[in-house]
Scaffold this active site. Structure first.
Site, PDB file in Angstrom:
ATOM      1  N   ASP A 152     -92.826  58.660  18.201  1.00  0.00           N
ATOM      2  CA  ASP A 152     -92.808  57.218  18.517  1.00  0.00           C
ATOM      3  C   ASP A 152     -93.308  56.382  17.342  1.00  0.00           C
ATOM      4  OD1 ASP A 152     -91.711  57.635  20.958  1.00  0.00           O
ATOM      5  OD2 ASP A 152     -93.505  57.183  22.125  1.00  0.00           O
ATOM      6  N   TYR A 208    -104.706  51.069  29.437  1.00  0.00           N
ATOM      7  CA  TYR A 208    -103.714  51.141  28.366  1.00  0.00           C
ATOM      8  C   TYR A 208    -102.317  50.883  28.922  1.00  0.00           C
ATOM      9  CZ  TYR A 208    -100.818  52.582  24.535  1.00  0.00           C
ATOM     10  OH  TYR A 208     -99.886  52.575  23.545  1.00  0.00           O
ATOM     11  N   LYS A 210     -99.429  49.205  22.990  1.00  0.00           N
ATOM     12  CA  LYS A 210    -100.147  48.594  21.877  1.00  0.00           C
ATOM     13  C   LYS A 210     -99.735  47.130  21.748  1.00  0.00           C
ATOM     14  CE  LYS A 210    -103.440  50.294  19.436  1.00  0.00           C
ATOM     15  NZ  LYS A 210    -104.637  50.706  20.163  1.00  0.00           N
ATOM     16  N   ASP A 211    -100.500  46.355  20.999  1.00  0.00           N
ATOM     17  CA  ASP A 211    -100.329  44.912  20.970  1.00  0.00           C
ATOM     18  C   ASP A 211     -99.107  44.462  20.170  1.00  0.00           C
ATOM     19  OD1 ASP A 211    -103.116  44.468  22.168  1.00  0.00           O
ATOM     20  OD2 ASP A 211    -103.517  45.664  20.389  1.00  0.00           O
ATOM     21  N   ASP A 270     -93.129  43.170  25.037  1.00  0.00           N
ATOM     22  CA  ASP A 270     -92.393  44.393  25.345  1.00  0.00           C
ATOM     23  C   ASP A 270     -92.098  44.355  26.837  1.00  0.00           C
ATOM     24  OD1 ASP A 270     -91.491  46.903  25.978  1.00  0.00           O
ATOM     25  OD2 ASP A 270     -93.177  47.989  25.083  1.00  0.00           O
ATOM     26  N   GLN A 310     -93.758  45.522  31.137  1.00  0.00           N
ATOM     27  CA  GLN A 310     -95.125  46.019  30.967  1.00  0.00           C
ATOM     28  C   GLN A 310     -96.067  45.008  30.313  1.00  0.00           C
ATOM     29  OE1 GLN A 310     -94.878  49.590  28.478  1.00  0.00           O
ATOM     30  NE2 GLN A 310     -95.537  48.398  26.715  1.00  0.00           N
ATOM     31  N   ASP A 337     -90.064  45.652  21.094  1.00  0.00           N
ATOM     32  CA  ASP A 337     -90.584  44.306  21.336  1.00  0.00           C
ATOM     33  C   ASP A 337     -89.538  43.237  21.056  1.00  0.00           C
ATOM     34  OD1 ASP A 337     -93.610  44.681  21.816  1.00  0.00           O
ATOM     35  OD2 ASP A 337     -93.207  45.892  20.038  1.00  0.00           O
ATOM     36  N   LYS A 365     -95.983  49.361  17.274  1.00  0.00           N
ATOM     37  CA  LYS A 365     -96.840  50.545  17.382  1.00  0.00           C
ATOM     38  C   LYS A 365     -98.154  50.382  16.639  1.00  0.00           C
ATOM     39  CE  LYS A 365     -93.637  52.655  19.765  1.00  0.00           C
ATOM     40  NZ  LYS A 365     -92.709  51.497  19.908  1.00  0.00           N
ATOM     41  N   GLN A 422     -95.046  29.576  -1.216  1.00  0.00           N
ATOM     42  CA  GLN A 422     -94.749  28.726  -2.369  1.00  0.00           C
ATOM     43  C   GLN A 422     -95.532  27.406  -2.347  1.00  0.00           C
ATOM     44  OE1 GLN A 422     -92.085  31.751  -3.499  1.00  0.00           O
ATOM     45  NE2 GLN A 422     -92.822  30.066  -4.719  1.00  0.00           N
ATOM     46  N   HIS A 439     -89.705  54.205  23.933  1.00  0.00           N
ATOM     47  CA  HIS A 439     -90.351  53.079  23.254  1.00  0.00           C
ATOM     48  C   HIS A 439     -89.644  52.703  21.950  1.00  0.00           C
ATOM     49  CE1 HIS A 439     -93.872  52.888  25.829  1.00  0.00           C
ATOM     50  NE2 HIS A 439     -94.022  54.199  25.738  1.00  0.00           N
TER      51      HIS A 439
END
Length: 361
Positions: free
Chosen positions: A285, A227, A230-231, A12, A94, A53, A132, A240, A19
């Site tokens: 968000d 913070y 989020k990852d 991101d 960020q 992202d 998120k 298959q 966001h």
């Protein structure tokens, strides 16, 4: 057949607006930079996004953890960050926690999922991208894909799958890796997978050691010490012929399970399967989103993608997710919608607690 490395690296580096999404010019910048700078390094690539992202999907022959490939991804994100700052996009850069590349992108902010394998005569691969939420969001789907016969009938009727799979599970706090052989160690595996805020599946292999799935397990807050977002993990799943069928790999997302993340990374909410067009979380968000892009590999070339969750077969999953979102939102700042206090260590909450601790001395 030569061995192919499949790499997905995400970051991101600036939201549009807030966001919710990625500005189209950033995607064009990433495509141009990868096309020009990666022409002698990559076999093929695609640039995609989910929420805010950017996801770089790349094939090459350099193996996992290749410094050249990781540096190319890093420099691509830097190029996009310059434009994000010019546009004053939210949270520009960020996920880039360092000013310079140090040989491997892991630990520097971006999420990485990679695997190396010998391309089969037909090689279907699905790239899952979430926004998120955090790496543990893949625990339940991967368990269902590779260990639950009620989801994956191939575990019973496909002789190539009947022996089961090996799960590599990362303790994302202590940075320790554990391995579980399934089905014989399923109960032990579930002890850890259920604690998805600490443990995350890093990879899945068949009993011959061939890679079946790989996911990003980086924890942004632990790397940054605060913070910063989020990852938003990514995951690669081969399908298959000894692995789950495409439909078996997608089926776990028909039931939107609860994951942590959502608004300010501090809430539980349903993981909603959506098309690329709908991968723009805006309600509080959110809710958390997951996109599934399918590719056929042809000598490393990415044939596709097919946008799997655009299928109307997932309409009821989306409706159920929205109903769950309504219920969870009704709790406001109360648990279980808001994360427990020990999970909010990297938000502003410790500062609030400290403020009132001093006041009440």
């Amino acid at each position: 057949m030569s061995r192919i490395t499949f790499s997905v690296i995400k970051a991101d580096i600036g939201g549009f607006v807030g966001h919710s999404s990625v500005h189209p010019d950033l995607l064009k910048t990433a495509e141009k930079y990868l096309g020009e700078q990666g022409k002698d390094l990559l076999i093929d690539f695609k640039v995609a996004h989910v929420g805010d992202d950017i996801n770089l999907i790349m094939t090459h022959k350099k193996g996992v953890d290749c410094e050249e490939v990781h540096k190319l991804a890093w420099e691509t994100f830097l190029e996009c960050t310059r434009l994000a700052r010019e546009y004053k996009l939210y949270g520009a850069g960020q996920d880039l926690l360092s000013d310079s590349f140090s040989g491997n992108i892991k630990g520097m902010g971006p999420g990485v999922a990679e695997m190396e394998f010998e391309e089969r005569p037909s090689e279907p691969v699905i790239v899952f991208m979430a926004d998120k939420t955090e790496p543990g969001a893949w625990n339940l789907p991967l368990y269902k894909m590779f260990a639950d016969p009620f989801n994956t009938i191939g575990l019973i009727i496909d002789p190539k799958m009947h022996d089961g799979f090996i799960f590599e599970v990362m303790d994302t706090v202590e940075n320790k890796l554990m391995k579980f052989s399934c089905p014989e160690e399923i109960y032990d595996l579930l002890v850890f997978l259920g604690a998805f805020n600490k443990y995350a599946v890093k990879a899945v292999y068949n009993k011959k050691g061939e890679p079946a799935a790989a996911s990003s397990t980086q924890r942004m807050n632990l790397m940054a010490g605060r913070y910063v977002g989020k990852d938003d993990p990514v995951m690669i799943v081969r399908c298959q012929n000894g692995f789950p069928a495409v439909g078996e790999a997608l089926e776990p997302f028909a039931n939107p399970h609860l994951v942590s993340g959502w608004m300010r990374g501090s809430h539980f909410g349903p993981l909603m399967p959506v098309s690329l067009e709908d991968a723009t979380p805006t309600r509080f968000d959110g809710p958390p989103r997951v996109v599934a892009l399918g590719f056929q590999l042809s000598n490393g070339k990415l044939i596709g993608p097919q946008d799997f969750f655009a299928d109307k077969g997932f309409d009821r999953a989306r409706q159920k997710a929205l109903e769950i979102a309504d219920y969870m939102r009704s709790h406001g700042p109360f648990e279980p919608h808001r994360l427990p206090l020990d999970e909010m260590e990297y938000t502003t909450l410790p500062q609030v607690i400290e403020k009132f601790s001093k006041k009440n001395i």
